[in-house]
Design a protein around this motif. Structure first.
Motif, PDB file in Angstrom:
ATOM      1  N   PHE A   1      17.128 -34.569  60.060  1.00  0.00           N
ATOM      2  CA  PHE A   1      16.633 -34.229  58.724  1.00  0.00           C
ATOM      3  C   PHE A   1      17.010 -32.790  58.376  1.00  0.00           C
ATOM      4  N   LEU A   2      17.603 -32.609  57.179  1.00  0.00           N
ATOM      5  CA  LEU A   2      17.963 -31.294  56.670  1.00  0.00           C
ATOM      6  C   LEU A   2      17.193 -31.028  55.377  1.00  0.00           C
ATOM      7  N   HIS A   3      16.542 -29.877  55.296  1.00  0.00           N
ATOM      8  CA  HIS A   3      15.676 -29.545  54.166  1.00  0.00           C
ATOM      9  C   HIS A   3      16.467 -28.999  52.980  1.00  0.00           C
ATOM     10  N   GLY A   4      15.749 -28.665  51.902  1.00  0.00           N
ATOM     11  CA  GLY A   4      16.368 -28.148  50.691  1.00  0.00           C
ATOM     12  C   GLY A   4      16.267 -26.636  50.554  1.00  0.00           C
ATOM     13  N   TRP A   5      16.721 -26.133  49.396  1.00  0.00           N
ATOM     14  CA  TRP A   5      16.793 -24.700  49.132  1.00  0.00           C
ATOM     15  C   TRP A   5      15.405 -24.052  49.169  1.00  0.00           C
TER      16      TRP A   5
ATOM     17  N   SER B   1      17.940 -32.669  48.809  1.00  0.00           N
ATOM     18  CA  SER B   1      18.409 -31.696  47.830  1.00  0.00           C
ATOM     19  C   SER B   1      19.636 -30.937  48.362  1.00  0.00           C
ATOM     20  N   LEU B   2      19.554 -29.623  48.531  1.00  0.00           N
ATOM     21  CA  LEU B   2      20.678 -28.863  49.081  1.00  0.00           C
ATOM     22  C   LEU B   2      21.098 -29.409  50.441  1.00  0.00           C
ATOM     23  N   GLY B   3      20.141 -29.875  51.240  1.00  0.00           N
ATOM     24  CA  GLY B   3      20.458 -30.458  52.544  1.00  0.00           C
ATOM     25  C   GLY B   3      21.353 -31.676  52.445  1.00  0.00           C
ATOM     26  N   GLY B   4      21.239 -32.416  51.340  1.00  0.00           N
ATOM     27  CA  GLY B   4      22.102 -33.576  51.118  1.00  0.00           C
ATOM     28  C   GLY B   4      23.531 -33.173  50.825  1.00  0.00           C
ATOM     29  N   LEU B   5      23.689 -32.132  50.003  1.00  0.00           N
ATOM     30  CA  LEU B   5      25.021 -31.617  49.690  1.00  0.00           C
ATOM     31  C   LEU B   5      25.728 -31.182  50.977  1.00  0.00           C
ATOM     32  N   ILE B   6      24.995 -30.471  51.826  1.00  0.00           N
ATOM     33  CA  ILE B   6      25.557 -30.008  53.101  1.00  0.00           C
ATOM     34  C   ILE B   6      25.852 -31.188  54.024  1.00  0.00           C
ATOM     35  N   SER B   7      24.999 -32.201  54.008  1.00  0.00           N
ATOM     36  CA  SER B   7      25.219 -33.404  54.829  1.00  0.00           C
ATOM     37  C   SER B   7      26.547 -34.075  54.483  1.00  0.00           C
ATOM     38  N   LEU B   8      26.846 -34.165  53.186  1.00  0.00           N
ATOM     39  CA  LEU B   8      28.097 -34.792  52.755  1.00  0.00           C
ATOM     40  C   LEU B   8      29.304 -33.996  53.257  1.00  0.00           C
TER      41      LEU B   8
ATOM     42  N   ALA C   1      16.819 -37.218  46.932  1.00  0.00           N
ATOM     43  CA  ALA C   1      16.819 -36.406  45.708  1.00  0.00           C
ATOM     44  C   ALA C   1      17.992 -35.421  45.745  1.00  0.00           C
ATOM     45  N   SER C   2      19.163 -35.938  46.051  1.00  0.00           N
ATOM     46  CA  SER C   2      20.345 -35.098  46.202  1.00  0.00           C
ATOM     47  C   SER C   2      21.545 -35.768  45.548  1.00  0.00           C
TER      48      SER C   2
ATOM     49  N   PRO D   1      28.530 -45.639  55.697  1.00  0.00           N
ATOM     50  CA  PRO D   1      27.418 -46.050  54.835  1.00  0.00           C
ATOM     51  C   PRO D   1      26.735 -44.846  54.191  1.00  0.00           C
ATOM     52  N   LEU D   2      26.492 -44.970  52.891  1.00  0.00           N
ATOM     53  CA  LEU D   2      25.854 -43.899  52.118  1.00  0.00           C
ATOM     54  C   LEU D   2      24.654 -44.478  51.368  1.00  0.00           C
TER      55      LEU D   2
END
Length: 245
Positions: free
Chosen positions: A7-11, A74-81, A98-99, A190-191
């Motif tokens: 799990f990666l958090h947001g800004w 959020s920001l963690g999703g952008l970084i995950s991609l 929510a990303s 898978p996304l």
């Protein structure tokens, strides 16, 4: 060894935002669960130099087991991609919370208005804590439990060291300027995505636009949730997450 769910958090946040969710989730799924602080946030006070998306992703990738599932809020999703594209052995699946691959509103894209993010950037230098509080208020906007959501989020982020200024400033720049739509369209893993219908940062109408970029993308929108559905609608969030895992 089993693949991990990371799990990666947001800004402006830290890994403690997941602590209401994780104990319940551990009893529901068989995968090992890990929460990580983004560089410069929470207990990870060391910042890569320069602080850019590639260096942040590289640092996090070193902490991942092969074939991890990334759950990025959020920001963690952008970084995950970004990690999924540039460290493919590390990532078997991405679940956006929510990303989006691009946060900024444009004529043909739904997102957060650029002026809102620019205002946060200018406010940040004047008063860091007040800026984070305002950002929290936007995240909970529209949720039935908005006041309680904000209170819980504040408790979580205050229980760890304050974020580094360079991580806050550059993190907002990521949200404003990083456009990973082409990268997202090229991913073959898978996304998935879990969104809030009342989210002011990643509007529900953005979901169809994200789906149009990649046929592998499967999304669920929680009706009365805002930008933190794992807090405001924990049971429904866990149910959907289990199916996606």
């Amino acid at each position: 060894m089993q693949n991990e769910c990371v799990f990666l958090h947001g800004w402006g946040m830290n890994k403690n935002v997941w602590q209401l969710l994780i104990p319940e989730l551990e009893s529901e799924i068989s995968m090992p669960i890990k929460t990580l602080d983004l560089p410069g946030f929470g207990d990870d006070q060391a910042c890569p130099a320069p602080y850019n998306l590639a260096n942040v992703a590289n640092e996090l990738a070193e902490k991942l087991s092969d074939n991890s599932t990334l759950v990025g809020w959020s920001l963690g999703g952008l970084i995950s991609l970004y990690i999924a594209k540039h460290h493919p052995k590390k990532v078997a699946k991405v679940i956006l919370v929510a990303s989006t691959p691009y946060f900024t509103e444009q004529d043909t894209w739904s997102g957060i208005k650029p002026d809102v993010l620019k205002a946060f950037m200018s406010q940040l230098s004047a008063n860091t804590n007040k800026t984070i509080d305002r950002f929290l208020a936007i995240q909970a906007m529209g949720s039935d439990s908005a006041k309680q959501d904000i209170k819980q989020l504040k408790q979580f982020i205050k229980s760890a060291p304050e974020p580094q200024e360079v991580a806050l400033r550059t993190g907002l720049d990521f949200l404003l300027n990083e456009d990973l739509r082409t990268l997202f369209s090229e991913l073959t893993i898978p996304l998935h995505g879990i969104f809030g219908a009342l989210d002011a940062l990643v509007p529900a109408k953005a979901v169809a636009k994200i789906q149009a970029l990649n046929s592998n993308f499967n999304a669920h929108v929680i009706n009365k949730a805002s930008h933190a559905p794992f807090i405001s609608h924990k049971s429904e969030f866990i149910k959907e997450l289990k199916e996606m895992l």
